[in-house]
Design a protein around this motif. Sequence first.
Motif, PDB file in Angstrom:
ATOM      1  N   ASP A  65       0.810  -1.216   0.000  1.00 33.46           N
ATOM      2  CA  ASP A  65       0.000   0.000   0.000  1.00 33.46           C
ATOM      3  C   ASP A  65       0.845   1.269   0.000  1.00 33.46           C
ATOM      4  O   ASP A  65       0.416   2.314  -0.519  1.00 33.46           O
ATOM      5  CB  ASP A  65      -0.925   0.012   1.214  1.00 33.46           C
ATOM      6  N   ALA A  66       2.041   1.186   0.577  1.00 27.28           N
ATOM      7  CA  ALA A  66       2.888   2.372   0.711  1.00 27.28           C
ATOM      8  C   ALA A  66       3.280   2.958  -0.643  1.00 27.28           C
ATOM      9  O   ALA A  66       3.476   4.173  -0.768  1.00 27.28           O
ATOM     10  CB  ALA A  66       4.139   2.032   1.518  1.00 27.28           C
ATOM     11  N   VAL A  67       3.372   2.106  -1.651  1.00 30.30           N
ATOM     12  CA  VAL A  67       3.809   2.565  -2.969  1.00 30.30           C
ATOM     13  C   VAL A  67       2.857   3.629  -3.510  1.00 30.30           C
ATOM     14  O   VAL A  67       3.282   4.640  -4.100  1.00 30.30           O
ATOM     15  CB  VAL A  67       3.903   1.373  -3.954  1.00 30.30           C
ATOM     16  N   GLY A  68       1.556   3.439  -3.311  1.00 27.12           N
ATOM     17  CA  GLY A  68       0.579   4.400  -3.792  1.00 27.12           C
ATOM     18  C   GLY A  68       0.677   5.750  -3.112  1.00 27.12           C
ATOM     19  O   GLY A  68       0.178   6.759  -3.622  1.00 27.12           O
ATOM     20  N   TYR A  69       1.332   5.779  -1.969  1.00 27.80           N
ATOM     21  CA  TYR A  69       1.495   7.024  -1.212  1.00 27.80           C
ATOM     22  C   TYR A  69       2.878   7.647  -1.400  1.00 27.80           C
ATOM     23  O   TYR A  69       3.277   8.518  -0.634  1.00 27.80           O
ATOM     24  CB  TYR A  69       1.213   6.767   0.264  1.00 27.80           C
ATOM     25  N   GLU A  73       9.117   1.158  -3.938  1.00 36.51           N
ATOM     26  CA  GLU A  73       8.792  -0.261  -3.832  1.00 36.51           C
ATOM     27  C   GLU A  73       9.955  -1.022  -3.206  1.00 36.51           C
ATOM     28  O   GLU A  73      11.121  -0.765  -3.507  1.00 36.51           O
ATOM     29  CB  GLU A  73       8.494  -0.821  -5.221  1.00 36.51           C
ATOM     30  N   VAL A  74       9.624  -1.966  -2.311  1.00 34.92           N
ATOM     31  CA  VAL A  74      10.658  -2.777  -1.662  1.00 34.92           C
ATOM     32  C   VAL A  74      10.323  -4.254  -1.866  1.00 34.92           C
ATOM     33  O   VAL A  74       9.189  -4.613  -2.181  1.00 34.92           O
ATOM     34  CB  VAL A  74      10.762  -2.469  -0.151  1.00 34.92           C
ATOM     35  N   PHE A 399      -5.458   5.646  -2.823  1.00 39.41           N
ATOM     36  CA  PHE A 399      -4.212   5.625  -3.599  1.00 39.41           C
ATOM     37  C   PHE A 399      -3.595   4.232  -3.745  1.00 39.41           C
ATOM     38  O   PHE A 399      -2.577   4.084  -4.409  1.00 39.41           O
ATOM     39  CB  PHE A 399      -3.172   6.540  -2.943  1.00 39.41           C
ATOM     40  N   THR A 400      -4.160   3.213  -3.108  1.00 38.75           N
ATOM     41  CA  THR A 400      -3.531   1.893  -3.167  1.00 38.75           C
ATOM     42  C   THR A 400      -3.907   1.127  -4.426  1.00 38.75           C
ATOM     43  O   THR A 400      -3.216   0.174  -4.811  1.00 38.75           O
ATOM     44  CB  THR A 400      -3.941   1.038  -1.947  1.00 38.75           C
ATOM     45  N   GLY A 401      -5.016   1.510  -5.053  1.00 42.23           N
ATOM     46  CA  GLY A 401      -5.474   0.794  -6.241  1.00 42.23           C
ATOM     47  C   GLY A 401      -6.238  -0.475  -5.931  1.00 42.23           C
ATOM     48  O   GLY A 401      -6.642  -1.191  -6.855  1.00 42.23           O
TER      49      GLY A 401
END
Length: 467
Positions: A65-69, A73-74, A399-401
């Motif tokens: 979810d963090a990617v959308g914010y 990416e990890v 924002f997570t899609g």
Amino acid sequence: MSYDYDLFVIGAGSGGLAASKRAASYGAKVAIAERDLVGGTCVIRGCVPKKLMVYASKFAHYYEDAVGYGWSEVQPSFDWQKLVTRVDNEVKRLSKLHISLLEKAGVELIPGDASLLDPHTIKVGDRKVTADKILIAVGGEAIKPDIPGAKEYTITSREIFLLPEQPKRFAAIGAGYIAVEFSCIMNALGSEVTQFIRGDRFLRGFDEEIRSNVQDAMIQHGINVVPNSYVPKIEKVSDGLEVTYLDKEKNTESKIIVDAVLFAIGRAPNLAFLGLENTNVEIVQCEDNQSLPNLHGYTTNCAIKVDEYSRTTEANIFAVGDCTNRINLTPVAINEGRAFADTEFGDNPRVFSHETVASAVFSQPEAATVGLNESEAKEKYGDAIKIYRARFRPMYHSFTGKDEKVLVKLVVDSNTDKVLGAHIVGENAAEIIQGVAIALKMGATKKDFDATVGIHPSTAEEFVTLR
């Protein structure tokens, strides 16, 4: 007649611990026997270690979810052994803490299996003691069906916390909250999960919309839910465990190979070897007892018969918690135990109400409920029932899609405007329903909900804005 103890408690789980400490606070001489780690199902192999694993499993979603914010990416890695070791250490720490609290309260802990020789005499190991009053708080144990391979090759909720390796292919058999929760945990941790259920939907007894929303979301998350199925056997093969299952509607047989099989089909009161036959304590059989497997000679839905004061049919013997099969929740056992101690030793006779008890399923998405579900309310109140609901994508997922949905629902008696039930599926459902439960316990009306100002933006505000 003189006795060794005023109260002897069999079982140091939630109910037994609460009752023994409360009774001791009134000046009673109390002893408690336990054959396992002190703390009972909740601390050792239930809600505490389970919730820790739920926390661990959610991090996979947070990374995504963090990617959308705006976070990069990890590629995270997960260490199963580190998790189960830390969970086990925490369980042992809490068990020791409960022992110290018993010592502080002046309750004597006697390790070992306890059995009744007569209504006032208890044997623990080689020791015999007497007590004026006896409280049975032995809880329950997970069961396995009598099918080939179940005993040898499968696990229950007791063993899942101690698996040395994470099963890459995981099967859960059962339709209750334990099977649902562990399916979600293992799926989020990266295992390939299949869940077998006998009917169309799991979580029987919950509101139908809770059942459908949770199940549909789990399927969307990649869990293979196999409805209307029955598992007749499990065999060990070269590359894992072969699970044979039958489709009851299509009358077809199929097989899958997994690394671990969890049976979560129910729990049975721990009534074996208690020596109840040496007393007048009555065991009650619930409906449909012939269709369920046996455990130590007792069917899974047998329980100790008690009245509203937790009194058995033997005048000086009482029982609380899961072994009475009323509402099998830790806070219920605790309150039953305290009510018993207040009544018998505190000169404060009182009954614990089993109505309007909130509960939660720590699935992904989470679900929580308090009061009557829609079908129960309609059966009791008929056409007077009015339903208020909202189903929407929470702001978090803007924002997570992800196509995640929240369900918020109120069941109201239109004749009195009283809110009879509240239900929610979504993040932090349990935390939200706890506050709502207070309102229902106090008899709040829909107008009371409407008059409450919501906290915006939040999911919880939907309960006070439903129209």
